[in-house]
Design a protein around this motif. Structure first.
Motif, PDB file in Angstrom:
ATOM      1  N   ASP A 187       0.863  -1.184   0.000  1.00 54.22           N
ATOM      2  CA  ASP A 187       0.000   0.000   0.000  1.00 54.22           C
ATOM      3  C   ASP A 187       0.898   1.232   0.000  1.00 54.22           C
ATOM      4  O   ASP A 187       1.249   1.760   1.048  1.00 54.22           O
ATOM      5  CB  ASP A 187      -0.898   0.004   1.242  1.00 54.22           C
ATOM      6  CG  ASP A 187      -1.797   1.237   1.298  1.00 54.22           C
ATOM      7  OD1 ASP A 187      -1.813   2.008   0.314  1.00 54.22           O
ATOM      8  OD2 ASP A 187      -2.475   1.445   2.329  1.00 54.22           O
ATOM      9  N   PRO A 188       1.268   1.730  -1.189  1.00 46.76           N
ATOM     10  CA  PRO A 188       2.198   2.865  -1.279  1.00 46.76           C
ATOM     11  C   PRO A 188       1.689   4.127  -0.592  1.00 46.76           C
ATOM     12  O   PRO A 188       2.487   5.012  -0.285  1.00 46.76           O
ATOM     13  CB  PRO A 188       2.332   3.085  -2.802  1.00 46.76           C
ATOM     14  CG  PRO A 188       1.986   1.757  -3.402  1.00 46.76           C
ATOM     15  CD  PRO A 188       0.931   1.173  -2.518  1.00 46.76           C
ATOM     16  N   GLY A 189       0.384   4.210  -0.341  1.00 42.19           N
ATOM     17  CA  GLY A 189      -0.163   5.391   0.316  1.00 42.19           C
ATOM     18  C   GLY A 189      -0.327   5.240   1.811  1.00 42.19           C
ATOM     19  O   GLY A 189      -0.981   6.072   2.456  1.00 42.19           O
ATOM     20  N   ASN A 190       0.257   4.203   2.403  1.00 38.26           N
ATOM     21  CA  ASN A 190       0.141   3.958   3.840  1.00 38.26           C
ATOM     22  C   ASN A 190       1.041   4.954   4.592  1.00 38.26           C
ATOM     23  O   ASN A 190       2.222   4.725   4.799  1.00 38.26           O
ATOM     24  CB  ASN A 190       0.558   2.511   4.153  1.00 38.26           C
ATOM     25  CG  ASN A 190       0.333   2.139   5.612  1.00 38.26           C
ATOM     26  OD1 ASN A 190       0.330   2.988   6.494  1.00 38.26           O
ATOM     27  ND2 ASN A 190       0.166   0.851   5.862  1.00 38.26           N
ATOM     28  N   ASN A 198       5.824   6.809   7.748  1.00 46.10           N
ATOM     29  CA  ASN A 198       6.389   7.492   8.919  1.00 46.10           C
ATOM     30  C   ASN A 198       7.209   6.523   9.762  1.00 46.10           C
ATOM     31  O   ASN A 198       8.313   6.838  10.206  1.00 46.10           O
ATOM     32  CB  ASN A 198       5.259   8.081   9.765  1.00 46.10           C
ATOM     33  CG  ASN A 198       5.767   8.784  11.013  1.00 46.10           C
ATOM     34  OD1 ASN A 198       6.431   9.811  10.943  1.00 46.10           O
ATOM     35  ND2 ASN A 198       5.464   8.224  12.174  1.00 46.10           N
ATOM     36  N   ASP A 199       6.668   5.322   9.985  1.00 40.36           N
ATOM     37  CA  ASP A 199       7.372   4.344  10.812  1.00 40.36           C
ATOM     38  C   ASP A 199       8.670   3.873  10.147  1.00 40.36           C
ATOM     39  O   ASP A 199       9.643   3.544  10.834  1.00 40.36           O
ATOM     40  CB  ASP A 199       6.468   3.150  11.093  1.00 40.36           C
ATOM     41  CG  ASP A 199       5.302   3.520  12.005  1.00 40.36           C
ATOM     42  OD1 ASP A 199       5.386   4.567  12.665  1.00 40.36           O
ATOM     43  OD2 ASP A 199       4.315   2.771  12.049  1.00 40.36           O
ATOM     44  N   ASP A 237      13.338  10.666   2.958  1.00 43.31           N
ATOM     45  CA  ASP A 237      12.443  10.322   1.844  1.00 43.31           C
ATOM     46  C   ASP A 237      11.108   9.724   2.319  1.00 43.31           C
ATOM     47  O   ASP A 237      10.053  10.191   1.876  1.00 43.31           O
ATOM     48  CB  ASP A 237      13.148   9.358   0.886  1.00 43.31           C
ATOM     49  CG  ASP A 237      12.257   8.966  -0.288  1.00 43.31           C
ATOM     50  OD1 ASP A 237      11.921   9.854  -1.092  1.00 43.31           O
ATOM     51  OD2 ASP A 237      11.886   7.775  -0.386  1.00 43.31           O
ATOM     52  N   PRO A 238      11.092   8.714   3.206  1.00 42.68           N
ATOM     53  CA  PRO A 238       9.792   8.203   3.643  1.00 42.68           C
ATOM     54  C   PRO A 238       8.962   9.240   4.389  1.00 42.68           C
ATOM     55  O   PRO A 238       7.731   9.260   4.251  1.00 42.68           O
ATOM     56  CB  PRO A 238      10.146   7.015   4.543  1.00 42.68           C
ATOM     57  CG  PRO A 238      11.598   7.122   4.834  1.00 42.68           C
ATOM     58  CD  PRO A 238      12.198   7.877   3.716  1.00 42.68           C
ATOM     59  N   ALA A 257       1.226  11.739   1.284  1.00 44.05           N
ATOM     60  CA  ALA A 257       0.051  10.875   1.448  1.00 44.05           C
ATOM     61  C   ALA A 257      -0.979  11.516   2.365  1.00 44.05           C
ATOM     62  O   ALA A 257      -2.185  11.344   2.165  1.00 44.05           O
ATOM     63  CB  ALA A 257       0.478   9.506   2.001  1.00 44.05           C
ATOM     64  N   ASP A 258      -0.519  12.247   3.395  1.00 48.86           N
ATOM     65  CA  ASP A 258      -1.437  12.910   4.322  1.00 48.86           C
ATOM     66  C   ASP A 258      -0.774  14.171   4.858  1.00 48.86           C
ATOM     67  O   ASP A 258      -0.049  14.131   5.850  1.00 48.86           O
ATOM     68  CB  ASP A 258      -1.816  11.972   5.476  1.00 48.86           C
ATOM     69  CG  ASP A 258      -2.934  12.541   6.334  1.00 48.86           C
ATOM     70  OD1 ASP A 258      -3.200  13.747   6.233  1.00 48.86           O
ATOM     71  OD2 ASP A 258      -3.548  11.777   7.106  1.00 48.86           O
ATOM     72  N   PRO A 259      -1.016  15.322   4.227  1.00 44.38           N
ATOM     73  CA  PRO A 259      -0.349  16.570   4.625  1.00 44.38           C
ATOM     74  C   PRO A 259      -0.735  17.070   6.019  1.00 44.38           C
ATOM     75  O   PRO A 259      -0.097  17.983   6.536  1.00 44.38           O
ATOM     76  CB  PRO A 259      -0.812  17.580   3.551  1.00 44.38           C
ATOM     77  CG  PRO A 259      -1.288  16.744   2.409  1.00 44.38           C
ATOM     78  CD  PRO A 259      -1.835  15.491   3.018  1.00 44.38           C
TER      79      PRO A 259
END
Length: 427
Positions: A150-153, A158-159, A175-176, A183-185
């Motif tokens: 799930d690339p949008g997880n 963050n983890d 980068d992550p 994905a979630d600003p």
């Protein structure tokens, strides 16, 4: 069908009632509405049953966000008693065990979910969190699997950054974190983590662009201010860093923090990051047994000076910069390189006042509390943090500034005596 409807209403009513009675926060619990039906086909019955399960799991999400993982465990296990292969219920069961600091049980639940669905990204993320404290490299692999599925997880992204920070790979964490924000600003915890990793990887000016506005906002916490101070040290603005740290720390701890930040920044920029993990991705890992004391969120793992501010395990005893996990099931964080380098940590004890559906609702709840008990809230400011659980985002309303868990518990007792709900928290 009447019996089916009666059972559905009874189940949801019971969970809603328990949520309001047992939670130490304002839980905005979803209500299940079923349209009347004369005759339903088996397919419709199955769809209705699935909807009941979804709404019941929303109750579990609200319970975790409100600081009551035991209730979330009861909710998920209620579904599993009649549907043992329900992947979402297994993921929620794992999240509840994780929030209860019971990682071996959490991993077992996540593995069952992955047997049913090898691409269950939330279960892979949960496994990674349980590995963060004991084996951040293995945790990194788990998060990479979750992101592949799930690339949008945003939680897993963050983890993943946190796992790399814990290994001293601050440049690799950037980068992550950036992808998590794409994905979630709205995830403030990710901005804080990104800013700190930028500072520790030699990008101080860019770090200040993220941390400066956060550290000077009304929602700023001691942890955010300390991360901002670390970025100021990284850009040579030591006197300003001292002023920022002095807001929360006594002079001797300010000196220790500055020294620790300076040493850590020098070390992080002189030592090459660890080699990347092997590219092979195995979907269902079989992690070694984890000790009964788990780790991390997570949100918000924090990278803190002496102790952590991220998503990992045992509670810290001093302060500094942290890594912040963003998903709700987050036990107390484990020490990060930053925390270990500086030895002065402020207490992470806070009091949770609610879990609301929006930031505006959280602000309104704060105003109501401050107006109804001005003596208790005089001089205090709210901490409002988004917490993403599945597809739902709650906003935790908390108040901090306590010197210890005992002080936070005493404040909560006074608040409860005044007729308000609250829960002492340390994550």
């Amino acid at each position: 069908m009447k019996n089916f409807k009666r059972a559905a209403f009874s189940e949801i009513a019971r969970f809603n009632r328990d949520a309001l009675k047992r939670s130490g926060a304002f839980l905005l619990v979803p209500v299940l509405l079923l349209a009347s039906c004369a005759q339903q086909s088996p397919a419709n019955n199955a769809a209705a049953a699935a909807q009941i399960g979804t709404n019941t799991l929303n109750v579990a999400d609200a319970a975790i966000a409100g600081g009551d993982p035991s209730m979330a465990l009861s909710v998920s296990q209620s579904i599993l008693s009649s549907d043992p292969g329900n992947v979402q219920a297994l993921e929620h069961e794992g999240d509840a065990y994780y929030a209860l600091n019971r990682c071996p049980a959490a991993i077992a639940a996540y593995q069952l979910a992955l047997k049913r669905d090898p691409t269950a990204s939330a279960a892979e993320t949960g496994q990674g969190r349980c590995l963060l404290k004991t084996d951040p490299r293995a945790a990194e692999q788990a998060f990479m699997r979750a992101i592949q599925d799930d690339p949008g997880n945003a939680n897993a992204l963050n983890d993943l950054g946190i796992a790399r920070d814990l290994q001293g790979n601050f440049a690799g964490a950037v980068d992550p974190y950036q992808k998590a924000l794409l994905a979630d600003p709205s995830l403030t915890a990710v901005e804080v983590n990104l800013g700190l990793s930028l500072a520790l990887s030699g990008n101080g000016p860019e770090a200040l662009q993220y941390l400066g506005p956060l550290a000077t906002s009304q929602q700023a916490t001691p942890k955010i201010r300390q991360d901002y101070a670390a970025a100021l040290v990284a850009t040579g603005r030591v006197s300003e860093a001292r002023q920022v740290l002095a807001v929360d720390l006594p002079p001797d701890q300010v000196n220790r923090a500055i020294e620790g930040f300076t040493n850590l920044i020098q070390q992080s920029q002189s030592v090459p990051p660890p080699a990347p993990p092997p590219p092979t991705v195995q979907r269902v890992p079989a992690p070694a047994p984890i000790s009964a004391t788990p780790l991390p969120q997570s949100a918000n793992i924090p990278v803190a000076l002496p102790a952590p501010l991220a998503a990992a395990a045992p509670p810290p005893s001093s302060i500094v910069a942290q890594i912040h996990p963003i998903s709700s099931p987050t036990p107390t964080p484990a020490p990060t390189p930053v925390q270990a380098a500086t030895g002065a940590m402020a207490s992470t004890a806070v009091v949770q006042l609610g879990a609301l559906n929006s930031r505006n609702d959280a602000h309104r709840a704060w105003v109501h509390l401050a107006n109804s008990s001005p003596a208790l809230f005089n001089g205090r400011s709210p901490q409002i943090t988004p917490v993403t659980l599945g597809s739902k985002t709650f906003y935790r309303l908390r108040v901090g500034g306590f010197q210890s868990k005992v002080a936070a518990a005493h404040f909560c007792n006074e608040l409860q005596a005044a007729g308000h709900r609250c829960t002492p928290a340390d994550f």
